[in-house]
Scaffold this motif. Structure first.
Motif: not given
Length: 392
Positions: A132, A170, A200-201, A257
């Motif tokens: 990530r 992600t 996604p975040h 996520h």
């Protein structure tokens, strides 16, 4: 460990934080333990290998404190960790894997700065084991980026996020708001660009003037509180339309996520911090201990290699535990399970009963027999809500 005052039936999940302290330039708002790297020629190269030697020695000395425990998440933060080469990150993760029992689905995050971004560099981090990426964009407006002292521009920010999306399943995009001279329309433009990249975040941070920073000495003119609240409302409204749900005071994510590492902090899990100035919070059957490593990078390296990286170690007093727990747990939209309070602190729920009653009376929380969670008003006035639980 000698007997202590607490009775923890089980230990909380454990995370590892690794601090890489160098940046290309110290941002004027930053109060983190970060240090400008002014190296020029090859003789001034970043001391990657010596620093990783120090991290490994630090971890080796700390292993008896976490022996046999599974590590669920690793976060490599800074500073600007993406100043370190993929080969150095590969060595670091390999050394961690050799010493720690990692969960099969262990989330391994790395903070990256678009100003240190090169094509294919992110893919090389992925190959090294990073799962990530957290990309510190802060703004897509060149004027704001300049005011914030960032070393990247709008075009680099977009390219870095596109590369992160291509290389990782992600990733997180960091955005700041209430910037010097920022209007609601300006925020909307930043948000539109961020959402167009489909992160996604999304983490959003209100620019605050922290002590001992350049901005504290030379404060810029920033939007009034009411304007900042309006900006945050706009962010919450527009992210929801785009499928990002607010799950923490400053974090929005698509389903699946959320950042597991940060969730562990907010749920009062344990974390071992290695690296210059890193903090740890470790639970044992009868006590909770906090540690801090030496802060200055060279002093840290010298001490860590000699087997004494810890500058400070102290037991958390029973009176402080309820506030420490609530300070974290109330940041989460879904709050916390009442049973979890006892599991993580070793204390009875009666130790926060009076505070819960006051917070409910003020409309800052709601609760049922199993859970406590902040109301919309509680989220808007989070520091007021948290302060209710300060020890007398």
């Amino acid at each position: 460990m000698r007997p202590g005052p607490l009775q923890l039936a089980a230990l909380p999940p454990l995370s590892l934080y690794v601090h890489l302290p160098w940046c290309l330039r110290k941002c004027p708002y930053c109060d983190f333990n970060s240090h400008e790297w002014r190296g020029g020629g090859s003789s001034d190269a970043l001391p990657e290998q010596r620093y990783i030697d120090a991290l490994v020695a630090d971890l080796d000395a700390a292993l008896p404190l976490v022996w046999g425990r599974t590590v669920h998440t690793i976060f490599i933060g800074g500073g600007t960790p993406s100043l370190f080469s993929p080969a150095a990150i590969d060595r670091l993760i390999g050394d961690l894997r050799a010493r720690l029992k990692l969960a099969p689905d262990c989330e391994i995050s790395l903070e990256a700065n678009p100003g240190t971004f090169e094509r294919d560099r992110f893919r090389a981090y992925r190959a090294a084991g990073v799962t990530r990426l957290s990309v510190g964009v802060q703004s897509f407006n060149d004027e704001h980026l300049k005011a914030l002292g960032r070393v990247h521009d709008r075009a680099q920010a977009i390219a870095a996020v596109e590369e992160a999306a291509a290389a990782f399943d992600t990733f997180n995009l960091d955005l700041m708001y209430a910037l010097p001279g920022q209007t609601l329309e300006g925020l909307d433009a930043d948000l539109s660009q961020a959402l167009a990249l489909a992160p996604p975040h999304l983490s959003v941070y209100h620019l605050t003037i922290e002590p001992n920073t350049y901005f504290a000495k030379f404060p810029p003119t920033i939007p009034e509180d009411d304007a900042a609240y309006e900006m945050l409302d706009r962010i919450t409204e527009r992210t929801a339309v785009n499928g990002l749900q607010r799950y923490e005071i400053s974090a929005y994510a698509r389903t699946g996520h959320a950042c597991a590492h940060n969730l562990n902090y907010w749920q009062f899990g344990d974390y071992l911090g290695i690296g210059a100035g890193a903090h740890s919070k470790l639970s044992f059957a009868h006590r909770v201990v906090r540690q801090v490593r030496f802060r200055e990078p060279r002093l840290y390296m010298d001490n860590a290699i000699a087997g004494r990286a810890v500058a400070q170690s102290e037991e958390v007093g029973i009176a402080a535990l309820p506030f420490e727990y609530m300070l974290n747990a109330l940041r989460l939209k879904d709050g916390f399970r009442l049973a979890e309070f006892g599991e993580r602190t070793g204390l009875a729920i009666t130790s926060i009963q009076r505070g819960l009653e006051e917070a409910e009376r003020k409309g800052l929380i709601e609760r049922d027999l199993a859970r406590v969670w902040p109301t919309t008003r509680g989220f808007d006035f989070l520091s007021d809500l948290q302060s209710i639980f300060l020890p007398d």
